[in-house]
Write an enzyme that holds these catalytic residues in place. Sequence first.
Site, PDB file in Angstrom:
ATOM      1  N   TYR A 147       0.858  -1.186   0.000  1.00 32.88           N
ATOM      2  CA  TYR A 147       0.000   0.000   0.000  1.00 32.88           C
ATOM      3  C   TYR A 147       0.892   1.234   0.000  1.00 32.88           C
ATOM      4  O   TYR A 147       1.854   1.322   0.769  1.00 32.88           O
ATOM      5  CB  TYR A 147      -0.880   0.004   1.252  1.00 32.88           C
ATOM      6  CG  TYR A 147      -1.790   1.213   1.372  1.00 32.88           C
ATOM      7  CD1 TYR A 147      -2.848   1.393   0.476  1.00 32.88           C
ATOM      8  CD2 TYR A 147      -1.602   2.163   2.372  1.00 32.88           C
ATOM      9  CE1 TYR A 147      -3.689   2.498   0.584  1.00 32.88           C
ATOM     10  CE2 TYR A 147      -2.453   3.265   2.488  1.00 32.88           C
ATOM     11  CZ  TYR A 147      -3.486   3.427   1.583  1.00 32.88           C
ATOM     12  OH  TYR A 147      -4.324   4.514   1.692  1.00 32.88           O
ATOM     13  N   ASP A 242       9.280   3.000   0.068  1.00 32.56           N
ATOM     14  CA  ASP A 242       8.199   3.671   0.775  1.00 32.56           C
ATOM     15  C   ASP A 242       8.351   3.318   2.259  1.00 32.56           C
ATOM     16  O   ASP A 242       7.929   2.250   2.709  1.00 32.56           O
ATOM     17  CB  ASP A 242       6.839   3.227   0.224  1.00 32.56           C
ATOM     18  CG  ASP A 242       5.687   3.915   0.947  1.00 32.56           C
ATOM     19  OD1 ASP A 242       5.948   4.685   1.901  1.00 32.56           O
ATOM     20  OD2 ASP A 242       4.532   3.675   0.552  1.00 32.56           O
ATOM     21  N   LYS A 270       3.868   9.243   8.901  1.00 34.57           N
ATOM     22  CA  LYS A 270       3.590   8.646  10.218  1.00 34.57           C
ATOM     23  C   LYS A 270       4.530   9.167  11.314  1.00 34.57           C
ATOM     24  O   LYS A 270       4.322  10.254  11.833  1.00 34.57           O
ATOM     25  CB  LYS A 270       3.565   7.121  10.098  1.00 34.57           C
ATOM     26  CG  LYS A 270       2.444   6.708   9.130  1.00 34.57           C
ATOM     27  CD  LYS A 270       2.064   5.261   9.100  1.00 34.57           C
ATOM     28  CE  LYS A 270       0.786   5.106   8.293  1.00 34.57           C
ATOM     29  NZ  LYS A 270       0.853   4.270   7.135  1.00 34.57           N
TER      30      LYS A 270
HETATM   31  C1  LIG Z   1       0.256   4.766   5.756  1.00 38.30           C
HETATM   32  C2  LIG Z   1       1.043   4.522   4.537  1.00 38.30           C
HETATM   33  C3  LIG Z   1       0.958   5.364   3.420  1.00 38.30           C
HETATM   34  C4  LIG Z   1      -0.054   6.484   3.330  1.00 38.30           C
HETATM   35  O1  LIG Z   1       0.159   7.470   4.264  1.00 38.30           O
HETATM   36  P1  LIG Z   1      -1.075   8.469   4.620  1.00 38.30           P
HETATM   37  O2  LIG Z   1      -0.450   9.444   5.553  1.00 38.30           O
HETATM   38  O3  LIG Z   1      -2.120   7.592   5.213  1.00 38.30           O
HETATM   39  O4  LIG Z   1      -1.516   9.090   3.351  1.00 38.30           O
HETATM   40  C5  LIG Z   1       1.804   5.139   2.366  1.00 38.30           C
HETATM   41  N1  LIG Z   1       2.689   4.134   2.391  1.00 38.30           N
HETATM   42  C6  LIG Z   1       2.799   3.306   3.436  1.00 38.30           C
HETATM   43  C7  LIG Z   1       3.830   2.220   3.415  1.00 38.30           C
HETATM   44  C8  LIG Z   1       1.969   3.452   4.536  1.00 38.30           C
HETATM   45  O5  LIG Z   1       2.061   2.588   5.550  1.00 38.30           O
END
Ligand SMILES: *Cc1c(COP(=O)(O)O)cnc(C)c1O
Length: 437
Positions: A147, A242, A270
């Site tokens: 994701y 990511d 995060k």
């Molecule tokens: C949470 C997450 C996102 C998206 O971040 P948001 O702040 O919710 O838009 C993208 N990549 C990874 C790996 C994530 O865990």
Amino acid sequence: MKPLNTKRSETLFTRAQKHIPGGVNSPVRAFHAVGRSPLFIRKAKGATIWDEDGNAFIDYVGSWGPMILGHAHPSILGAIGKVMKHGTSFGAPTDLEVRVAELIKTCIPSIEMVRMVNSGTEATMSAIRLARAYTSRDKIIKFEGCYHGHGDSFLIKAGSGAMTLGVPDSPGVPSSVAASTLTARYNDLESVRELTLASAGHVAAIIVEPVVGNMGCVPPAEGFLQGLRQICDEQKIVLIFDEVMTGFRVALGGAQELYRVKPDLTTLGKIIGGGLPVGAYGGKREIMQLVAPAGPMYQAGTLSGNPLAMAAGYAMLSTLSKSRSFYVKLEKKSMQLEEGIRGNLRTIGLELTLNRVGSMFTLFFTDHAVTDYTSAAKAERPRFADYFRGMLARGIYLPPSQFEAAFLSAAHSDRDIEKTIAANLITLRQVYKPQVM
Ligand SMILES: *Cc1c(COP(=O)(O)O)cnc(C)c1O
């Protein structure tokens, strides 16, 4: 065991559903996968959260990752309070932004320049635009089950046969956008090679969660990340890690420090916001120089680098980087929990798969190894739902989905962990009655 009284949460949820789609501002919060309505949270402190009915829970969601220090940490609240007195946003550069950028670079050396945004989604969307600008190519490769936020390009999973064009997971994603996203299998370098060969000279970027959190916790197989690095080097593809979830989580320098592989670009979110809405993307200077106004790739944000968010982020990152033993201690706590759960599984005679990397973990309700999307999908979701509700009734708040990683924080005490292990034993027994015991 007393059933939970969640009346106030239920009343609020009824009201919320009238005004907010599904009653929530992000889908997983609705508890759809676990067969009950969500708890509305009033407050949190350390490892504990309280709902609107006054029930207390040991929290393993941690706001989906940011709360590595525990909730309402004094250094973060203090930093926000101090900065807030001077105003909440100026739309102009600030001293704090420079200090946050310097700190991120010190912790993650592959980042030579960094741009702040407001969410992980913005970070990944910007990173692939940048990779496309840098390579003058259009296609990207992502992995099934990873994701990267809700950008159009990422809401794609492989159709039958990964060589076919991407098919959108959501209505509203144009098929023309989906067609530029190719999907490979996690931990399967051969599937990546096939795609890069079939689209030779057209792949701008490979984007990957270096430790997956979004199909449950799935670690990279030995050599997988190194293999991606090699393919990208050979074919001049931009490698994007990511690390929105893993950055400052699995190590101070993220998964790239833990596995010793340097990506070209990194996305963050995060933890770097300390619980305020923040994201960032950064990497090689040569690539980052293309970002406006240094270069032609446009990307902007009215509230980017917001002073409150930067204050929280700076307090978070300086607290994490000050103590050399922070991650060693967190690993010890996490290991203690893992060993307790494994002990319970042996006691009951159950073979479930427990994946853990540092303070990220998932107990999968399957006895197969979970290494990718296909193996994760084999987990028995109804059992997970039973387990989730049993744990909740015993005061343990887990992510409400089999396919989300749970998080420990520095605020989880030995007592919290022991209580969790005890709840895990009773709940697993209950879930598997009468087959075992
Ligand atoms: C949470 C997450 C996102 C998206 O971040 P948001 O702040 O919710 O838009 C993208 N990549 C990874 C790996 C994530 O865990």
